[in-house]
Write an enzyme that holds these catalytic residues in place. Sequence first.
Site, short mmCIF file in Angstrom:
data_model
loop_
_atom_site.label_atom_id
_atom_site.label_comp_id
_atom_site.label_asym_id
_atom_site.label_seq_id
_atom_site.Cartn_x
_atom_site.Cartn_y
_atom_site.Cartn_z
N THR A 1 20.85 71.57 22.59
CA THR A 1 21.14 71.68 21.15
C THR A 1 21.45 70.27 20.66
OG1 THR A 1 23.43 72.25 21.73
CG2 THR A 1 21.98 74.07 21.13
N PHE B 1 31.84 75.08 30.98
CA PHE B 1 32.87 74.04 31.03
C PHE B 1 32.59 73.16 32.24
CE2 PHE B 1 34.84 77.80 29.02
CZ PHE B 1 35.15 77.26 27.78
N LEU B 2 31.41 72.58 32.26
CA LEU B 2 30.98 71.79 33.41
C LEU B 2 31.08 70.31 33.08
CD1 LEU B 2 27.70 73.79 34.16
CD2 LEU B 2 29.92 74.07 35.29
N GLY C 1 32.31 59.03 25.67
CA GLY C 1 30.88 59.14 25.41
C GLY C 1 30.35 60.40 26.08
N CYS D 1 28.50 65.50 25.46
CA CYS D 1 29.24 66.59 24.82
C CYS D 1 30.24 66.15 23.76
CB CYS D 1 29.98 67.40 25.89
SG CYS D 1 28.86 68.32 26.94
C1 UDX Z 1 32.92 67.48 28.95
C2 UDX Z 1 34.00 68.54 29.25
O1 UDX Z 1 35.02 67.96 30.05
C3 UDX Z 1 33.39 69.75 29.88
O2 UDX Z 1 34.38 70.75 30.10
C4 UDX Z 1 32.34 70.27 28.91
O3 UDX Z 1 31.81 71.47 29.23
C5 UDX Z 1 31.27 69.21 28.72
O4 UDX Z 1 31.89 68.05 28.17
P1 UDX Z 1 31.74 65.56 30.31
O5 UDX Z 1 31.06 65.16 29.04
O6 UDX Z 1 30.95 65.62 31.56
O7 UDX Z 1 32.38 67.02 30.16
O8 UDX Z 1 32.90 64.54 30.55
P2 UDX Z 1 34.46 64.32 30.70
O9 UDX Z 1 34.77 64.02 32.10
O10 UDX Z 1 35.29 65.34 30.03
O11 UDX Z 1 34.56 62.92 29.91
C6 UDX Z 1 34.10 62.76 28.57
C7 UDX Z 1 34.33 61.34 28.10
O12 UDX Z 1 35.71 61.05 28.06
C8 UDX Z 1 33.72 60.28 29.02
O13 UDX Z 1 33.20 59.22 28.25
C9 UDX Z 1 34.87 59.79 29.83
O14 UDX Z 1 34.73 58.50 30.33
C10 UDX Z 1 35.96 59.88 28.80
N1 UDX Z 1 37.26 60.00 29.43
C11 UDX Z 1 37.51 61.07 30.24
C12 UDX Z 1 38.19 59.03 29.18
O15 UDX Z 1 37.96 58.08 28.43
N2 UDX Z 1 39.41 59.17 29.77
C13 UDX Z 1 39.70 60.21 30.60
O16 UDX Z 1 40.82 60.24 31.08
C14 UDX Z 1 38.74 61.18 30.85
#
Ligand code: UDX
Length: 468
Positions: free
Chosen positions: A86, A157-158, A276, A279
């Site tokens: 999407t 929630f992956l 970034g 999601c």
């Molecule tokens: C996210 C959700 O966590 C997940 O449950 C959902 O279904 C999909 O979107 P994801 O995008 O894989 O997953 O990444 P996530 O690990 O949550 O991190 C997202 C962003 O936040 C990344 O850019 C990461 O670097 C940043 N981040 C994460 C931080 O800046 N600090 C943190 O402590 C954790």
Amino acid sequence: MKVAVVGAGYVGVVTGAGLAALGHTVVCVDLDPDKVKAIAAARAPFFEPGLDEVLARELAAGRLSAFTDLAASLAGSDISIIAVGTPSRAGGIDLADVRGAARAIGALLPSLGRYHVVVVKSTVVPSTTDTVVRQELESASGMDAGPDFGLAMNPEFLSEGRAVEDFTKPDRIVVGALDERTADAMEELYAGFDCPILRTSPRNAEMIKYAANTLFATLISFSNEIAGLCEAIPGLDEEVVMRGLRLDRRWWTPGDRGERVHPGALAYLRAGIGFGGSCFPKDLAAICGFAESRGVAMPVLGAVIEVNGMRASRVVDLLAKRLGPLRDKRVAVLGLAFKPETDDVRESPGVKIVNVLLGRGANVAVHDPIVRMEAVRAGLDGHVTQAKDPVEAASGADALVVATGWDPYRRLDWSRVASAMRTPIILDGRQIVDAARLPAGVTLINIGFGFENEARGAAQAAVSPGIA
Ligand code: UDX
């Protein structure tokens, strides 16, 4: 149960493999024959730790297969899961593929000759499942959702990089079902898991997904905003401030042995170079656009986006404060992936930092353990060289920025890196560099810590150990 997963992207393949591992018979369906071939050969079409092993095991066990033919895949199935993309589109999301998948499934429903549940796994704004998807299914099938077939929204929630574990050890399963019969079928699908199942409406399920992702994004922008003030006031240290915040009893519960147990969510309460990925940025834009279209203001989430949008240039400002004008300076950037353990560069803060550096006239060399230049070239605003290792990237550099928290960067031989640099200035954008491992003479610029006061280590030591 027999399950067809429509869309062999990230969510579809992880879900298909995971459901097969639960004992279901699963077919992954995609229009792209290359993706189908890759899955059938136990190669995920993207990098995800542990996934190829699960694919190989489930293919060998005969529980998993991959096809391009939807009709053959759906025959005899109990459940079909829509897991297509999407993508963002002008303040919202593009539902073309969701609609297309719903129409194609709908056209096949009458021929199935059995009760079948259609599940939306793709992230869609509230009311999409019970209006858009329902209408597509009903008009293509000539059948009624409810009496004739089941319909549910079941968000994923992956987290990339740990998706296999997220699937196999879920914290909760949200089932937004149109009716009880659908919800019962969904509970049967997930019967192998020992976690709470929240039964609700499709709309609440859709909203839970957005609320979850935007909350974590909010924690990050909150931390970055606090860090910005800490950076401006000598003596303030975001790390110590966040430690102080974590000690609040409302964040923790006593564990089995009486130790304090913090929810993992607290990991998001740390400053960095911004969020970034596929999601958070997309979901924030989509839910804000949706709210606006319904005349509802979302000022907090608007600010979350704004703070994140400024983050790359704020981080580069920190560097320029120490280095002076960046024109013709050589800067090494370690990390292009939006976070470790993935090759995903969508909305990567590291790529944004590279672009800000280029915009200010710097020469940039990058390194990433797995991302290749070809994956980012189109998103770069200038010429960048890719080094084969961090030392090569650092060679002759006036400064180095750690932009992704890759594990190998935590263990770098900083003496070698620093001696390759022209001036050993390191900006730790991910708070992973251990100051104690740096050789003498290196200037470490920390996020959330004004460099005028370089005694971050001393400030840390004043906090009692054992509280993460
Ligand atoms: C996210 C959700 O966590 C997940 O449950 C959902 O279904 C999909 O979107 P994801 O995008 O894989 O997953 O990444 P996530 O690990 O949550 O991190 C997202 C962003 O936040 C990344 O850019 C990461 O670097 C940043 N981040 C994460 C931080 O800046 N600090 C943190 O402590 C954790």
